[in-house]
Design a protein around this motif. Sequence first.
Motif, PDB file in Angstrom:
ATOM      1  N   VAL A  74    -165.277 105.562  10.420  1.00  0.00           N
ATOM      2  CA  VAL A  74    -165.191 103.932  10.917  1.00  0.00           C
ATOM      3  C   VAL A  74    -165.927 103.153  12.050  1.00  0.00           C
ATOM      4  CG1 VAL A  74    -164.069 102.670  11.151  1.00  0.00           C
ATOM      5  CG2 VAL A  74    -163.370 104.129   9.468  1.00  0.00           C
ATOM      6  N   LEU A  75    -166.166 104.073  13.370  1.00  0.00           N
ATOM      7  CA  LEU A  75    -166.430 103.215  14.645  1.00  0.00           C
ATOM      8  C   LEU A  75    -167.976 103.777  14.896  1.00  0.00           C
ATOM      9  CD1 LEU A  75    -164.248 105.685  17.072  1.00  0.00           C
ATOM     10  CD2 LEU A  75    -164.171 103.169  16.974  1.00  0.00           C
ATOM     11  N   LEU A  76    -168.788 104.617  14.010  1.00  0.00           N
ATOM     12  CA  LEU A  76    -170.415 104.531  13.530  1.00  0.00           C
ATOM     13  C   LEU A  76    -170.822 103.607  13.039  1.00  0.00           C
ATOM     14  CD1 LEU A  76    -170.698 108.612  13.576  1.00  0.00           C
ATOM     15  CD2 LEU A  76    -171.431 107.485  15.651  1.00  0.00           C
ATOM     16  N   LEU A  77    -169.625 103.263  11.788  1.00  0.00           N
ATOM     17  CA  LEU A  77    -170.054 101.761  11.225  1.00  0.00           C
ATOM     18  C   LEU A  77    -170.379 100.191  11.683  1.00  0.00           C
ATOM     19  CD1 LEU A  77    -170.464 100.507   7.784  1.00  0.00           C
ATOM     20  CD2 LEU A  77    -168.522 100.577   8.279  1.00  0.00           C
ATOM     21  N   ASN A  78    -169.564 100.769  13.353  1.00  0.00           N
ATOM     22  CA  ASN A  78    -170.022  99.479  13.957  1.00  0.00           C
ATOM     23  C   ASN A  78    -170.362 100.131  14.357  1.00  0.00           C
ATOM     24  OD1 ASN A  78    -168.808  97.223  14.118  1.00  0.00           O
ATOM     25  ND2 ASN A  78    -166.835  97.670  15.455  1.00  0.00           N
ATOM     26  N   HIS A  79    -171.448 100.811  14.845  1.00  0.00           N
ATOM     27  CA  HIS A  79    -172.579 100.783  16.170  1.00  0.00           C
ATOM     28  C   HIS A  79    -173.205  99.965  16.509  1.00  0.00           C
ATOM     29  CE1 HIS A  79    -174.493 103.406  18.866  1.00  0.00           C
ATOM     30  NE2 HIS A  79    -173.396 104.381  19.738  1.00  0.00           N
ATOM     31  N   ARG A  80    -174.039  99.842  17.828  1.00  0.00           N
ATOM     32  CA  ARG A  80    -175.367  98.714  17.688  1.00  0.00           C
ATOM     33  C   ARG A  80    -176.195  98.960  17.451  1.00  0.00           C
ATOM     34  NH1 ARG A  80    -174.171 101.415  22.808  1.00  0.00           N
ATOM     35  NH2 ARG A  80    -175.892 102.721  23.356  1.00  0.00           N
ATOM     36  N   ASP A  81    -176.853 101.484  16.806  1.00  0.00           N
ATOM     37  CA  ASP A  81    -177.709 101.503  16.680  1.00  0.00           C
ATOM     38  C   ASP A  81    -177.738 101.771  14.623  1.00  0.00           C
ATOM     39  OD1 ASP A  81    -179.671 103.308  16.385  1.00  0.00           O
ATOM     40  OD2 ASP A  81    -178.559 104.747  17.036  1.00  0.00           O
ATOM     41  N   PRO A  82    -178.655 100.336  14.304  1.00  0.00           N
ATOM     42  CA  PRO A  82    -178.192 101.178  12.767  1.00  0.00           C
ATOM     43  C   PRO A  82    -178.213 102.032  12.130  1.00  0.00           C
ATOM     44  CG  PRO A  82    -179.988  98.983  13.824  1.00  0.00           C
ATOM     45  CD  PRO A  82    -179.172  99.522  14.960  1.00  0.00           C
ATOM     46  N   PRO A  83    -179.503 103.210  12.731  1.00  0.00           N
ATOM     47  CA  PRO A  83    -179.068 104.263  11.744  1.00  0.00           C
ATOM     48  C   PRO A  83    -177.936 105.142  11.500  1.00  0.00           C
ATOM     49  CG  PRO A  83    -181.479 104.021  13.331  1.00  0.00           C
ATOM     50  CD  PRO A  83    -180.572 102.700  13.475  1.00  0.00           C
ATOM     51  N   ARG A  84    -177.025 104.456  12.654  1.00  0.00           N
ATOM     52  CA  ARG A  84    -175.999 105.627  12.929  1.00  0.00           C
ATOM     53  C   ARG A  84    -174.869 104.109  12.024  1.00  0.00           C
ATOM     54  NH1 ARG A  84    -175.887 108.974  17.227  1.00  0.00           N
ATOM     55  NH2 ARG A  84    -177.320 108.368  19.289  1.00  0.00           N
ATOM     56  N   CYS A  85    -175.099 103.254  11.812  1.00  0.00           N
ATOM     57  CA  CYS A  85    -174.296 102.376  11.089  1.00  0.00           C
ATOM     58  C   CYS A  85    -174.595 103.016   9.468  1.00  0.00           C
ATOM     59  CB  CYS A  85    -174.418 100.958  11.123  1.00  0.00           C
ATOM     60  SG  CYS A  85    -174.078 100.109  12.091  1.00  0.00           S
ATOM     61  N   ALA A  86    -175.986 102.761   9.160  1.00  0.00           N
ATOM     62  CA  ALA A  86    -176.417 103.275   8.087  1.00  0.00           C
ATOM     63  C   ALA A  86    -175.600 104.916   7.432  1.00  0.00           C
ATOM     64  CB  ALA A  86    -177.671 103.094   7.489  1.00  0.00           C
ATOM     65  N   SER A  87    -176.099 105.940   8.011  1.00  0.00           N
ATOM     66  CA  SER A  87    -174.939 106.539   7.631  1.00  0.00           C
ATOM     67  C   SER A  87    -173.524 106.534   7.485  1.00  0.00           C
ATOM     68  CB  SER A  87    -175.812 108.293   9.167  1.00  0.00           C
ATOM     69  OG  SER A  87    -174.998 107.789   9.779  1.00  0.00           O
ATOM     70  N   ALA A  88    -173.205 106.100   8.678  1.00  0.00           N
ATOM     71  CA  ALA A  88    -171.286 106.052   8.892  1.00  0.00           C
ATOM     72  C   ALA A  88    -171.634 105.401   7.141  1.00  0.00           C
ATOM     73  CB  ALA A  88    -170.830 105.122   9.373  1.00  0.00           C
ATOM     74  N   ALA A  89    -171.930 104.550   6.604  1.00  0.00           N
ATOM     75  CA  ALA A  89    -171.491 103.875   5.361  1.00  0.00           C
ATOM     76  C   ALA A  89    -171.936 104.748   4.296  1.00  0.00           C
ATOM     77  CB  ALA A  89    -172.705 102.694   5.449  1.00  0.00           C
ATOM     78  N   HIS A  90    -172.923 105.510   4.013  1.00  0.00           N
ATOM     79  CA  HIS A  90    -173.598 106.407   3.630  1.00  0.00           C
ATOM     80  C   HIS A  90    -172.427 107.526   3.038  1.00  0.00           C
ATOM     81  CE1 HIS A  90    -175.981 108.380   0.545  1.00  0.00           C
ATOM     82  NE2 HIS A  90    -175.346 110.782   1.331  1.00  0.00           N
ATOM     83  N   ALA A  91    -171.658 108.164   4.390  1.00  0.00           N
ATOM     84  CA  ALA A  91    -171.010 109.082   4.617  1.00  0.00           C
ATOM     85  C   ALA A  91    -169.273 108.472   3.760  1.00  0.00           C
ATOM     86  CB  ALA A  91    -170.309 109.971   5.875  1.00  0.00           C
ATOM     87  N   LEU A  92    -169.222 107.070   3.844  1.00  0.00           N
ATOM     88  CA  LEU A  92    -168.048 106.594   4.054  1.00  0.00           C
ATOM     89  C   LEU A  92    -167.509 106.060   2.293  1.00  0.00           C
ATOM     90  CD1 LEU A  92    -167.550 104.502   7.268  1.00  0.00           C
ATOM     91  CD2 LEU A  92    -165.548 105.860   6.390  1.00  0.00           C
ATOM     92  N   ALA A  93    -168.968 105.610   1.941  1.00  0.00           N
ATOM     93  CA  ALA A  93    -168.695 105.432   0.420  1.00  0.00           C
ATOM     94  C   ALA A  93    -168.918 106.614  -0.313  1.00  0.00           C
ATOM     95  CB  ALA A  93    -170.259 105.372  -0.031  1.00  0.00           C
ATOM     96  N   ARG A  94    -168.802 108.413   0.219  1.00  0.00           N
ATOM     97  CA  ARG A  94    -168.405 109.436  -0.512  1.00  0.00           C
ATOM     98  C   ARG A  94    -167.174 110.070   0.039  1.00  0.00           C
ATOM     99  NH1 ARG A  94    -172.767 107.390  -0.250  1.00  0.00           N
ATOM    100  NH2 ARG A  94    -174.639 107.431  -1.960  1.00  0.00           N
TER     101      ARG A  94
END
Length: 197
Positions: A74-94
């Motif tokens: 969740v912290l990474l989902l709200n990170h200023r770096d878009p690739p970190r947000c994208a990878s966090a969203a992918h993992a959270l969805a699973r």
Amino acid sequence: MDEELRTLTERLRTESAASGTPGAPAAYDRLVATGDPDELAAVLTEPGHPLWARELAAFRLGVAGDRRAFESLVLLLNHRDPPRCASAAHALARLGDPRTARAAAALATNELRVAYALHPVRLLVELRAPEAVPALITTLERRLRPHDPYRRVALACVDGLGTLGDDRAAPVLNDALAHPALAEAAVRALARIPGQR
């Protein structure tokens, strides 16, 4: 290896090597290779681990369904770096954690962090949770103000509301028709809502 994991590992391999930290390449290799979820979870709780290591551990735990990764993701989902947000969203969805949709909705509707709302919005659409439509409507309503700089977030909301096809979205999508940058997407979204064709 799936595409998202390959992209993540390549990015974090480069980041770990560029860190100049002694032992970083070996630590990176160990985190990629380990099959021990407790070793990965320790990276999230022990002090002193760099961000790249925490991201790698959280991602691997998340896609494996280990809920110990939830807070870090969740912290990474709200990170200023878009690739970190994208990878966090992918993992959270699973991950399969019931708290995920509520957290994504809170991030998507937080006006202080709206610059980072794109991936929470997309995650809500993927999850199709009860929180998704109200959060996307709220976020989109705020983006329809004059001179709002967050058009990518607004467009993601429009597209997402079309994907979800909920008739509660019709009023805000009709409002979006008046915005040239959103009008075409709003027409497509409305066409996907029963009774709006």
